[in-house]
Design a protein around this motif. Sequence first.
Motif, PDB file in Angstrom:
ATOM      1  N   HIS A  84       0.950  -0.876  -0.437  1.00  0.00           N
ATOM      2  CA  HIS A  84      -0.162  -0.522   0.149  1.00  0.00           C
ATOM      3  C   HIS A  84       0.674   1.607  -0.077  1.00  0.00           C
ATOM      4  O   HIS A  84       0.452   2.262   0.295  1.00  0.00           O
ATOM      5  CB  HIS A  84      -1.059   0.226   1.145  1.00  0.00           C
ATOM      6  N   ARG A  85       2.252   0.970  -0.589  1.00  0.00           N
ATOM      7  CA  ARG A  85       3.065   2.338  -0.520  1.00  0.00           C
ATOM      8  C   ARG A  85       3.233   2.942  -1.079  1.00  0.00           C
ATOM      9  O   ARG A  85       3.818   3.275  -2.054  1.00  0.00           O
ATOM     10  CB  ARG A  85       4.053   1.954  -0.062  1.00  0.00           C
ATOM     11  N   GLY A  86       1.935   2.996  -2.588  1.00  0.00           N
ATOM     12  CA  GLY A  86       1.936   3.300  -3.983  1.00  0.00           C
ATOM     13  C   GLY A  86       2.147   4.885  -4.295  1.00  0.00           C
ATOM     14  O   GLY A  86       1.635   6.124  -3.000  1.00  0.00           O
ATOM     15  N   ALA A  87       2.216   5.383  -5.231  1.00  0.00           N
ATOM     16  CA  ALA A  87       2.915   7.301  -5.004  1.00  0.00           C
ATOM     17  C   ALA A  87       3.232   7.325  -6.474  1.00  0.00           C
ATOM     18  O   ALA A  87       3.085   6.356  -7.298  1.00  0.00           O
ATOM     19  CB  ALA A  87       4.171   7.617  -4.016  1.00  0.00           C
ATOM     20  N   GLN A  88       2.837   8.826  -6.999  1.00  0.00           N
ATOM     21  CA  GLN A  88       2.237   9.347  -8.218  1.00  0.00           C
ATOM     22  C   GLN A  88       3.592  10.783  -7.260  1.00  0.00           C
ATOM     23  O   GLN A  88       3.710  11.194  -6.927  1.00  0.00           O
ATOM     24  CB  GLN A  88       2.132   9.366  -9.015  1.00  0.00           C
ATOM     25  N   PHE A  89       5.188  11.144  -8.590  1.00  0.00           N
ATOM     26  CA  PHE A  89       4.936  12.288  -9.223  1.00  0.00           C
ATOM     27  C   PHE A  89       4.365  12.737 -10.707  1.00  0.00           C
ATOM     28  O   PHE A  89       3.842  12.302 -10.589  1.00  0.00           O
ATOM     29  CB  PHE A  89       6.781  11.960  -9.318  1.00  0.00           C
ATOM     30  N   VAL A  90       3.929  14.086 -10.184  1.00  0.00           N
ATOM     31  CA  VAL A  90       3.034  15.121 -10.394  1.00  0.00           C
ATOM     32  C   VAL A  90       3.933  16.421 -10.779  1.00  0.00           C
ATOM     33  O   VAL A  90       4.288  15.926 -10.186  1.00  0.00           O
ATOM     34  CB  VAL A  90       1.831  15.595 -10.009  1.00  0.00           C
ATOM     35  N   CYS A  91       3.919  16.234 -12.364  1.00  0.00           N
ATOM     36  CA  CYS A  91       4.436  18.154 -12.678  1.00  0.00           C
ATOM     37  C   CYS A  91       3.756  18.411 -13.425  1.00  0.00           C
ATOM     38  O   CYS A  91       3.333  17.953 -14.535  1.00  0.00           O
ATOM     39  CB  CYS A  91       5.720  17.345 -13.388  1.00  0.00           C
ATOM     40  N   ALA A  92       3.349  20.047 -13.316  1.00  0.00           N
ATOM     41  CA  ALA A  92       2.685  20.725 -14.193  1.00  0.00           C
ATOM     42  C   ALA A  92       3.517  21.834 -14.916  1.00  0.00           C
ATOM     43  O   ALA A  92       4.565  22.188 -13.438  1.00  0.00           O
ATOM     44  CB  ALA A  92       1.955  21.666 -13.407  1.00  0.00           C
ATOM     45  N   ALA A  93       3.656  22.320 -15.924  1.00  0.00           N
ATOM     46  CA  ALA A  93       4.821  23.004 -16.787  1.00  0.00           C
ATOM     47  C   ALA A  93       4.000  23.954 -16.990  1.00  0.00           C
ATOM     48  O   ALA A  93       3.295  23.549 -18.170  1.00  0.00           O
ATOM     49  CB  ALA A  93       5.712  22.394 -17.104  1.00  0.00           C
ATOM     50  N   ALA A  94       4.407  25.720 -17.210  1.00  0.00           N
ATOM     51  CA  ALA A  94       3.817  26.945 -17.746  1.00  0.00           C
ATOM     52  C   ALA A  94       5.273  27.318 -18.681  1.00  0.00           C
ATOM     53  O   ALA A  94       6.241  27.509 -18.389  1.00  0.00           O
ATOM     54  CB  ALA A  94       3.112  27.566 -16.557  1.00  0.00           C
ATOM     55  N   LEU A  95       4.503  27.336 -19.708  1.00  0.00           N
ATOM     56  CA  LEU A  95       5.280  28.885 -20.162  1.00  0.00           C
ATOM     57  C   LEU A  95       4.281  30.165 -20.606  1.00  0.00           C
ATOM     58  O   LEU A  95       3.569  29.898 -20.796  1.00  0.00           O
ATOM     59  CB  LEU A  95       5.444  27.821 -22.026  1.00  0.00           C
ATOM     60  N   VAL A  96       4.827  31.258 -20.335  1.00  0.00           N
ATOM     61  CA  VAL A  96       4.128  32.877 -20.172  1.00  0.00           C
ATOM     62  C   VAL A  96       5.001  33.306 -20.884  1.00  0.00           C
ATOM     63  O   VAL A  96       6.026  33.296 -20.784  1.00  0.00           O
ATOM     64  CB  VAL A  96       4.613  32.941 -19.043  1.00  0.00           C
ATOM     65  N   GLY A 142       2.354  15.709 -16.955  1.00  0.00           N
ATOM     66  CA  GLY A 142       3.393  14.777 -16.942  1.00  0.00           C
ATOM     67  C   GLY A 142       2.812  13.998 -15.640  1.00  0.00           C
ATOM     68  O   GLY A 142       3.327  14.331 -14.115  1.00  0.00           O
ATOM     69  N   GLN A 143       3.259  12.537 -15.279  1.00  0.00           N
ATOM     70  CA  GLN A 143       2.569  11.753 -13.987  1.00  0.00           C
ATOM     71  C   GLN A 143       3.843  10.678 -14.547  1.00  0.00           C
ATOM     72  O   GLN A 143       4.063  10.088 -15.341  1.00  0.00           O
ATOM     73  CB  GLN A 143       1.105  11.459 -13.682  1.00  0.00           C
ATOM     74  N   MET A 144       4.296  10.528 -13.308  1.00  0.00           N
ATOM     75  CA  MET A 144       4.986   9.248 -12.957  1.00  0.00           C
ATOM     76  C   MET A 144       4.374   8.214 -11.965  1.00  0.00           C
ATOM     77  O   MET A 144       5.071   8.479 -10.610  1.00  0.00           O
ATOM     78  CB  MET A 144       7.053   9.186 -12.715  1.00  0.00           C
ATOM     79  N   ARG A 145       3.963   7.298 -12.188  1.00  0.00           N
ATOM     80  CA  ARG A 145       3.445   6.349 -10.839  1.00  0.00           C
ATOM     81  C   ARG A 145       4.114   5.568 -11.185  1.00  0.00           C
ATOM     82  O   ARG A 145       5.447   4.631 -10.939  1.00  0.00           O
ATOM     83  CB  ARG A 145       2.385   5.265 -11.974  1.00  0.00           C
ATOM     84  N   GLY A 146       4.923   5.069  -9.697  1.00  0.00           N
ATOM     85  CA  GLY A 146       5.451   3.919  -8.576  1.00  0.00           C
ATOM     86  C   GLY A 146       5.240   3.439  -7.708  1.00  0.00           C
ATOM     87  O   GLY A 146       4.055   3.546  -7.153  1.00  0.00           O
ATOM     88  N   ARG A 147       6.633   3.524  -6.478  1.00  0.00           N
ATOM     89  CA  ARG A 147       5.775   3.138  -4.990  1.00  0.00           C
ATOM     90  C   ARG A 147       7.197   3.527  -4.556  1.00  0.00           C
ATOM     91  O   ARG A 147       7.649   3.921  -5.000  1.00  0.00           O
ATOM     92  CB  ARG A 147       5.763   1.293  -4.989  1.00  0.00           C
ATOM     93  N   LEU A 148       7.380   3.605  -2.955  1.00  0.00           N
ATOM     94  CA  LEU A 148       7.865   4.134  -1.569  1.00  0.00           C
ATOM     95  C   LEU A 148       8.730   2.821  -1.304  1.00  0.00           C
ATOM     96  O   LEU A 148       7.827   2.191  -0.560  1.00  0.00           O
ATOM     97  CB  LEU A 148       7.205   4.595  -0.793  1.00  0.00           C
ATOM     98  N   ILE A 149       9.986   2.756  -1.336  1.00  0.00           N
ATOM     99  CA  ILE A 149      10.776   1.873  -0.571  1.00  0.00           C
ATOM    100  C   ILE A 149      10.580   2.708   0.866  1.00  0.00           C
ATOM    101  O   ILE A 149      10.496   3.499   1.298  1.00  0.00           O
ATOM    102  CB  ILE A 149      12.026   1.135  -1.203  1.00  0.00           C
ATOM    103  N   ARG A 150      12.062   1.783   1.369  1.00  0.00           N
ATOM    104  CA  ARG A 150      11.939   1.729   2.896  1.00  0.00           C
ATOM    105  C   ARG A 150      13.461   2.407   3.453  1.00  0.00           C
ATOM    106  O   ARG A 150      13.391   3.545   4.813  1.00  0.00           O
ATOM    107  CB  ARG A 150      11.251   0.930   4.013  1.00  0.00           C
ATOM    108  N   GLU A 151      13.876   2.717   2.440  1.00  0.00           N
ATOM    109  CA  GLU A 151      15.026   3.293   2.628  1.00  0.00           C
ATOM    110  C   GLU A 151      16.071   3.554   1.187  1.00  0.00           C
ATOM    111  O   GLU A 151      16.006   3.502   0.405  1.00  0.00           O
ATOM    112  CB  GLU A 151      16.528   2.291   3.567  1.00  0.00           C
ATOM    113  N   VAL A 152      16.757   4.997   1.225  1.00  0.00           N
ATOM    114  CA  VAL A 152      17.521   5.841   0.243  1.00  0.00           C
ATOM    115  C   VAL A 152      18.515   4.746  -0.037  1.00  0.00           C
ATOM    116  O   VAL A 152      19.099   4.147  -0.015  1.00  0.00           O
ATOM    117  CB  VAL A 152      18.136   6.997   1.314  1.00  0.00           C
ATOM    118  N   ARG A 153      18.012   5.141  -1.788  1.00  0.00           N
ATOM    119  CA  ARG A 153      19.004   4.196  -2.295  1.00  0.00           C
ATOM    120  C   ARG A 153      19.407   4.716  -3.448  1.00  0.00           C
ATOM    121  O   ARG A 153      18.717   5.212  -4.005  1.00  0.00           O
ATOM    122  CB  ARG A 153      18.120   2.750  -2.706  1.00  0.00           C
TER     123      ARG A 153
END
Length: 212
Positions: free
Chosen positions: A122-134, A145-156
């Motif tokens: 149940h450690r699902g997550a996603q990165f989300v990005c909104a980019a704007a040009l003015v 854009g989105q990137m789906r994935g999961r979170l682990i317990r230790e830094v790698r």
Amino acid sequence: MRLLLATRNAKKLVELQRILDAALGGGAVTLVGLGDIDEYDEVPETGLTFEENALIKAREGARHSSLPTVADDSGLAVDALNGMPGVLSARWAGLTTGDQATKDRANLDLVLAQIADVPDAHRGAQFVCAAALVLPDGREFTVSGQMRGRLIREVRGAGGFGYDPIFVPDRQPEGESRTSAELSAAEKDAISHRGEAFRALAKVIATQVPQD
């Protein structure tokens, strides 16, 4: 063409320059950051969505620099935290001083602590990005854009930044489970939320930004 990326994050500048070079051809765009122009007072990111915050930053950059300005707002949305830290990802731990690496690690450690008791399934997550040009003439464009994935317990991993060392993207070759921080720059760009958003934005830049 010369574009402003409204950030002081050197790694974001390198990442976006790399993505735009791949999409538009090397040398097509010269990217500068906030440290390369006259300093101005940056307004708070008060938007409730990634898109609103990206537009806030891009509008201010275009107004003060008279350059076409790109800005993004990106973050981590954790399922077990009801989509948080979301737009608060960069300041989740509340640090207002210290270098970027220190802030990143504090944010990451807080997220890990908050989901410490959450089962791996149940450690699902996603990165989300909104980019704007003015553009200086007032025209505005946004992509996401989105990137789906999961979170682990230790830094790698030693690459990337932010929450990359604890995020394992779903889109990897079968049998692999590397974190975003263990991917090469090219591998990350191909699947990341920012890569997806900025490739879409590159198409807008190519058709809407006047050539020097």
